[in-house]
Design a protein around this motif. Structure first.
Motif, PDB file in Angstrom:
ATOM      1  N   UNK A  63      -4.286 -12.820  14.343  1.00  0.00           N
ATOM      2  CA  UNK A  63      -4.235 -11.356  14.367  1.00  0.00           C
ATOM      3  C   UNK A  63      -2.910 -10.836  13.860  1.00  0.00           C
ATOM      4  N   UNK A  64      -1.836 -11.520  14.280  1.00  0.00           N
ATOM      5  CA  UNK A  64      -0.485 -11.126  13.863  1.00  0.00           C
ATOM      6  C   UNK A  64      -0.353 -11.200  12.348  1.00  0.00           C
ATOM      7  N   UNK A  65      -0.916 -12.262  11.767  1.00  0.00           N
ATOM      8  CA  UNK A  65      -0.814 -12.437  10.306  1.00  0.00           C
ATOM      9  C   UNK A  65      -1.593 -11.340   9.580  1.00  0.00           C
ATOM     10  N   UNK A  66      -2.767 -11.026  10.101  1.00  0.00           N
ATOM     11  CA  UNK A  66      -3.559  -9.960   9.463  1.00  0.00           C
ATOM     12  C   UNK A  66      -2.775  -8.643   9.511  1.00  0.00           C
ATOM     13  N   UNK A  67      -2.159  -8.373  10.660  1.00  0.00           N
ATOM     14  CA  UNK A  67      -1.389  -7.136  10.797  1.00  0.00           C
ATOM     15  C   UNK A  67      -0.180  -7.164   9.856  1.00  0.00           C
ATOM     16  N   UNK A  68       0.510  -8.319   9.811  1.00  0.00           N
ATOM     17  CA  UNK A  68       1.712  -8.428   8.962  1.00  0.00           C
ATOM     18  C   UNK A  68       1.375  -8.257   7.489  1.00  0.00           C
ATOM     19  N   UNK A  69       0.269  -8.882   7.063  1.00  0.00           N
ATOM     20  CA  UNK A  69      -0.119  -8.745   5.648  1.00  0.00           C
ATOM     21  C   UNK A  69      -0.514  -7.290   5.366  1.00  0.00           C
ATOM     22  N   UNK A  70      -1.227  -6.689   6.315  1.00  0.00           N
ATOM     23  CA  UNK A  70      -1.594  -5.270   6.172  1.00  0.00           C
ATOM     24  C   UNK A  70      -0.368  -4.381   6.086  1.00  0.00           C
ATOM     25  N   UNK A  71       0.621  -4.649   6.937  1.00  0.00           N
ATOM     26  CA  UNK A  71       1.863  -3.860   6.910  1.00  0.00           C
ATOM     27  C   UNK A  71       2.564  -4.047   5.560  1.00  0.00           C
ATOM     28  N   UNK A  72       2.601  -5.298   5.089  1.00  0.00           N
ATOM     29  CA  UNK A  72       3.278  -5.575   3.814  1.00  0.00           C
ATOM     30  C   UNK A  72       2.625  -4.796   2.684  1.00  0.00           C
ATOM     31  N   UNK A  73       1.289  -4.811   2.652  1.00  0.00           N
ATOM     32  CA  UNK A  73       0.595  -4.083   1.581  1.00  0.00           C
ATOM     33  C   UNK A  73       0.870  -2.581   1.686  1.00  0.00           C
ATOM     34  N   UNK A  74       0.901  -2.086   2.916  1.00  0.00           N
ATOM     35  CA  UNK A  74       1.200  -0.665   3.134  1.00  0.00           C
ATOM     36  C   UNK A  74       2.599  -0.317   2.690  1.00  0.00           C
ATOM     37  N   UNK A  75       3.562  -1.180   3.038  1.00  0.00           N
ATOM     38  CA  UNK A  75       4.962  -0.908   2.663  1.00  0.00           C
ATOM     39  C   UNK A  75       5.133  -0.978   1.141  1.00  0.00           C
ATOM     40  N   UNK A  76       4.479  -1.942   0.515  1.00  0.00           N
ATOM     41  CA  UNK A  76       4.593  -2.056  -0.949  1.00  0.00           C
ATOM     42  C   UNK A  76       4.066  -0.778  -1.622  1.00  0.00           C
ATOM     43  N   UNK A  77       2.905  -0.316  -1.183  1.00  0.00           N
ATOM     44  CA  UNK A  77       2.346   0.878  -1.834  1.00  0.00           C
ATOM     45  C   UNK A  77       3.186   2.116  -1.533  1.00  0.00           C
ATOM     46  N   UNK A  78       3.664   2.237  -0.276  1.00  0.00           N
ATOM     47  CA  UNK A  78       4.489   3.407   0.066  1.00  0.00           C
ATOM     48  C   UNK A  78       5.815   3.366  -0.680  1.00  0.00           C
ATOM     49  N   UNK A  79       6.411   2.171  -0.777  1.00  0.00           N
ATOM     50  CA  UNK A  79       7.686   2.045  -1.490  1.00  0.00           C
ATOM     51  C   UNK A  79       7.525   2.426  -2.957  1.00  0.00           C
ATOM     52  N   UNK A  80       6.420   1.988  -3.543  1.00  0.00           N
ATOM     53  CA  UNK A  80       6.174   2.351  -4.949  1.00  0.00           C
ATOM     54  C   UNK A  80       6.063   3.864  -5.106  1.00  0.00           C
ATOM     55  N   UNK A  81       5.366   4.488  -4.186  1.00  0.00           N
ATOM     56  CA  UNK A  81       5.223   5.948  -4.243  1.00  0.00           C
ATOM     57  C   UNK A  81       6.574   6.636  -4.120  1.00  0.00           C
ATOM     58  N   UNK A  82       7.437   6.081  -3.223  1.00  0.00           N
ATOM     59  CA  UNK A  82       8.765   6.684  -3.024  1.00  0.00           C
ATOM     60  C   UNK A  82       9.622   6.494  -4.268  1.00  0.00           C
ATOM     61  N   UNK A  83       9.646   5.263  -4.787  1.00  0.00           N
ATOM     62  CA  UNK A  83      10.510   4.968  -5.946  1.00  0.00           C
ATOM     63  C   UNK A  83      10.071   5.774  -7.167  1.00  0.00           C
ATOM     64  N   UNK A  84       8.764   5.888  -7.365  1.00  0.00           N
ATOM     65  CA  UNK A  84       8.269   6.600  -8.546  1.00  0.00           C
ATOM     66  C   UNK A  84       8.260   8.121  -8.366  1.00  0.00           C
TER      67      UNK A  84
END
Lengths: 211, 224
Positions: B193-214
């Motif tokens: 469960x922890x891994x699923x949450x961590x991977x989900x968080x990572x994908x969320x952070x990557x997309x949000x970071x891209x939105x912020x940077x761009x």
């Protein structure tokens, strides 16, 4: 009275002051809390001064002749403009730098540590345990792989959770609930150990009732 | 300009860190190192800003004699005493041969840390044990299968972490006692469960970071 004895008495009163909140909100608790806020703010204020400003800027920048570090100071001073209403907008620039840097840094950090490493560990642990042949780890790592996959399916909201996809998502939420329960239990135990630590301090270090 | 310049700064700062990850060579690695140093210096100023803001609010509270004004006074005193002691120990440490740090064992600052800061922070967190127990009493109801799983996992982990857990299951072989169950839950289903949450968080952070940077995500600039 020795320095350590005075320290133990102060620590004991502050500990008891915070614990009085269990009865109800009161003046002693509020004062202890205010001391905590003031001391915490002062602690981080001076720690970051010596660690970041003195070591990074003064020693490396000024004494070491790295003048480009002045950029950080200029941005820092701009950040303090936030305290003024008239020129508060200037703080947007350093804030933008922080937001951009954190976004760039975290994007790569989470991409490697949270996404790639976790996926690799899930697969490699399973293959390794199959190679070793220990049923305990084989079953355990199948559970991990299945749980991770189904958990990810649960987090995929672009497709309606129906049929096989919905059933997989349902298994995923079961794993996530187990994770939350275990995390909760773990947190409770860590808080309990802190509480035991404080009670141990009161009974042994302060009152000397137990040795 | 109040909107454009911040967006450009965000873009440059974010891009440097991303590019330096894939191209760890000059000039990107040097720019990344410089930005890291700036970031550390800015972190100090950010804490200073927070502390000065706190002092400003407390000073206003004291000067206006508003409700509980004496707490503002206590905060100000606590702050200045800690800062003065830390500054004094730091300056004295620099003149020592060899130089010592302001928080080395035996300094006044270390005394404040051990006897004031640590007891207060540890007790604050310890208090959560009571609140968590109270909240779990109200929230932990086996209403459905999912809630039951949560309840069971929490119960087994808590019981498995204390000696009484193994005492209750003492009649079983050692490999099947409560602590082993807790370890199994932590090692496998919890990790899943922890891994699923961590991977989900990572994908969320990557997309949000891209939105912020761009510059697509610019809600922080609203109001200008």
């Amino acid at each position: 009275m020795g320095e350590s004895v005075i320290g133990a008495w102060i620590a004991a009163f502050l500990t008891l002051g915070i614990l009085t909140f269990l009865y109800k909100d009161n003046v002693i608790y509020k004062i202890s809390e205010a001391i905590f806020i003031g001391v915490s703010a002062g602690y981080w204020f001076i720690t970051l001064f010596w660690d970041n400003l003195y070591r990074k800027f003064w020693v490396v920048g000024i004494e070491g002749g790295q003048w480009e570090l002045w950029g950080g100071i200029i941005l820092g001073v701009m950040m303090l403009c936030r305290l003024s209403r008239k020129i508060g907008w200037i703080a947007r620039w350093p804030m933008s730098f922080i937001i951009g840097a954190v976004a760039g840094l975290y994007m790569m950090l989470y991409f490697t540590s949270n996404a790639m490493v976790q996926i690799r560990s899930t697969i490699s642990n399973l293959t390794e345990s199959v190679n070793v042949g220990d049923p305990y780890y084989i079953i355990g790592n199948i559970v991990v792989a299945a749980g991770t996959f189904s958990g990810l399916v649960y987090f995929y909201f672009s497709k309606e959770h129906k049929g096989v996809f919905g059933a997989t998502a349902k298994v995923g939420i079961w794993f996530i609930m187990v994770t939350f329960g275990a995390a909760f239990g773990y947190t409770v135990m860590s808080r309990m150990s802190l509480l035991i630590g404080r009670i141990d301090f009161l009974l042994s270090d302060w009152l000397k009732l137990i040795s | 300009m109040k909107r454009e310049i911040p967006l450009i700064i965000t873009f440059i700062a974010g891009t440097v860190f991303v590019v330096a990850y894939f191209v760890p060579h000059s000039p990107f690695n040097r720019a990344e190192s410089l930005f890291n140093d700036w970031f550390a210096i800015l972190a100090a100023f950010a804490i200073w800003l927070g502390a000065l803001n706190l002092l400003k609010i407390c000073a206003l509270k004291v000067s206006r004699r508003s409700k509980d004004w004496y707490l503002g006074f206590v905060i100000i005193v606590g702050f200045f005493v800690t800062v003065a002691v830390g500054a004094y120990d730091g300056v004295v440490g620099l003149s020592n041969v060899p130089a010592t740090a302001f928080r080395d064992p035996g300094t006044n600052f270390d005394w404040i840390y051990r006897n004031v800061y640590t007891p207060l922070s540890a007790t604050m967190f310890a208090m959560l044990a009571f609140f968590v127990a109270s909240a779990s009493y109200r929230a932990f109801r086996a209403r459905n299968f999912q809630a039951t799983l949560l309840l069971l996992a929490g119960f087994l982990v808590m019981l498995g972490r204390v000696p009484v857990g193994d005492l209750i299951t003492g009649f079983l072989p050692p490999a099947y006692q409560m602590s082993q169950w807790a370890t199994w839950i932590m090692d496998f289903p919890q990790t899943a469960g922890q891994r699923a949450i961590m991977i989900g968080i990572a994908l969320g952070i990557i997309s949000t970071s891209l939105r912020v940077i761009l510059g697509i995500e610019r809600s922080r600039l609203e109001g200008e």
